[in-house]
Every structure is written in C-alpha cells, then in structure tokens.
Scaffold this active site. Structure first.
Site, mmCIF file in Angstrom:
data_model
loop_
_atom_site.group_PDB
_atom_site.id
_atom_site.type_symbol
_atom_site.label_atom_id
_atom_site.label_comp_id
_atom_site.label_asym_id
_atom_site.label_seq_id
_atom_site.Cartn_x
_atom_site.Cartn_y
_atom_site.Cartn_z
ATOM 1 C CG LEU A 55 -1.853 -1.140 1.280
ATOM 2 C CD1 LEU A 55 -2.649 -0.822 2.744
ATOM 3 C CD2 LEU A 55 -2.988 -1.186 0.140
ATOM 4 C CG ASP A 56 0.490 4.414 -2.848
ATOM 5 O OD1 ASP A 56 1.355 3.540 -3.470
ATOM 6 O OD2 ASP A 56 -0.206 5.085 -3.775
ATOM 7 C CG MET A 57 4.522 6.554 3.742
ATOM 8 S SD MET A 57 5.989 7.640 3.613
ATOM 9 C CE MET A 57 6.119 8.145 5.215
#
Length: 215
Positions: A55-57
């Site tokens: 998942l993106d940060m």
C-alpha cells in the site's frame, strides 16, 4: 503509533493480515530515516514474514504478508491471477454523480511519469492497461466531497489516485496529485483499504478481512 506497534487482524502459520496506518511505508525506503515500515515491524514478531503486495505510504488499511517462501509463492500467484478482491474507501473532491449502473468503470492506461517520478500519468499509447470499478456511497454538500467505494481490477502503482484525478475528482488530502484545494480537504490522504478477499495460501479456503476507515 509506537515504532514497534502492529495491528494484527489475523495470523496463522502461513500468513499475517495487518492494518497499516497512514504514513507508514510498506517496505523500507532509501536512507536511515525510511527503515521503519510495516514489513520490518512484522519481521520483528515473525522473522519469516515476506511481502506480497504494497500500500502507498499515505494509504491505510488491510495488507497481507506471507509467512515463508511457499506461502509467498501461493499468495503471489493469487494476486497475479486476480483471485484476490481488494476494496477501498475514499473521499474525493467535488460531487461525483453515481454511475448509470450500480458500479462504474474507469479504464485508462497508466505509465510512470519519468521526469516527475514517482508520479504516474495516463498515456493512451504507452500506458499499461488499468481498470478501476467504483460506486458512490454518499455526498457531503457542505464540503463538496463524495465518499466512494473502489475496487482496483488491476494493481498499478498509484492507480486509484491517478484514475480519480483523471475523471476530475482527486482524492482528498493527496499531497502528490491533488490541487491546493484537494490537498486542503484533509491532513492525510483519505484512501483506506477496507477489505481483502483471497484464497488461503495452504488450504485455498476463501478468506475475507476488513478494516473500517477512520475518516
């Protein structure tokens, strides 16, 4: 959140299902300041924990890790064959009208924007096929936002952010893609992986995990 803290939704001998907070990397980045991440925290508890997807940060929510190479191969195969269903909740800028059917589809090819990495762009000649299903959950007329449920059929980096931006409704709080108005709507990216359905890497039993968005 304490650097070692983890929210575990499920754990067995083959996999871990975690609830990633916004602002935490999925895997280590470059530099000493980017070593704290979900995979490192998981490996402190379970040294055999291996990454399967990211998942993106800035994105929060449900994320699965394999325990051991055999489980990782099985989960990688499930993601590659699209037998994994991911759902997200997002709040987007503006009044997004509901689709004619119960679910709408955004089908726009995505490619990395090399001069402006890590940004992605729509490119009809060179982009990789990218498909997102979406439906409207509610509207907030005071804030002029729309709450949506999203299902990425493909799994391109930044896919949901780029697709919503492309149809004129950037995700609230998006510091990378959002206009100043879109960024000002929230102090974080309002994108949360709310559910994950996948075959167990050993038994192949279909399992579903969920996490409520805190926005």
């Amino acid at each position: 959140m304490h650097p070692a803290e983890l929210t575990i939704l499920y754990a067995d001998e083959a996999m871990l299902v975690l609830d990633k907070p916004a602002g935490l990397l999925s895997v280590p980045g470059r530099g000493e300041d980017k070593q704290d991440c979900l995979s490192a925290r998981a490996q402190r508890l379970h040294p055999d924990a291996l990454i399967v997807h990211r998942l993106d940060m800035a994105t929060s929510g449900v994320m699965v890790l394999a325990r051991g190479a055999a489980a990782q191969r099985a989960l990688n195969a499930a993601f590659a064959s699209r037998t994994v269903t991911k759902r997200y909740i997002a709040v987007v800028a503006g009044h997004l009208a509901p689709p004619a059917e119960s679910w709408g589809v955004i089908d726009l090819p995505i490619i990395v924007d090399w001069p402006n990495r890590p940004r992605r762009i729509i490119d009809h000649q060179l982009g990789k096929p990218s498909v997102t299903r979406w439906r409207v959950l509610s509207h907030d007329t005071d804030l002029d936002t729309t709450r949506v449920e999203l299902e990425p059929v493909t799994g391109r980096s930044h896919q949901l952010r780029v697709h919503l931006l492309a149809v004129g409704h950037g995700i609230a709080g998006d510091a990378l893609y959002g206009s100043p108005r879109v960024q000002a709507l929230a102090d974080r990216l309002l994108l949360h992986a709310c559910s994950l359905e996948l075959p167990h890497p050993v038994t192949a039993e279909v399992m579903r995990f969920a996490s409520s968005a805190n926005f």
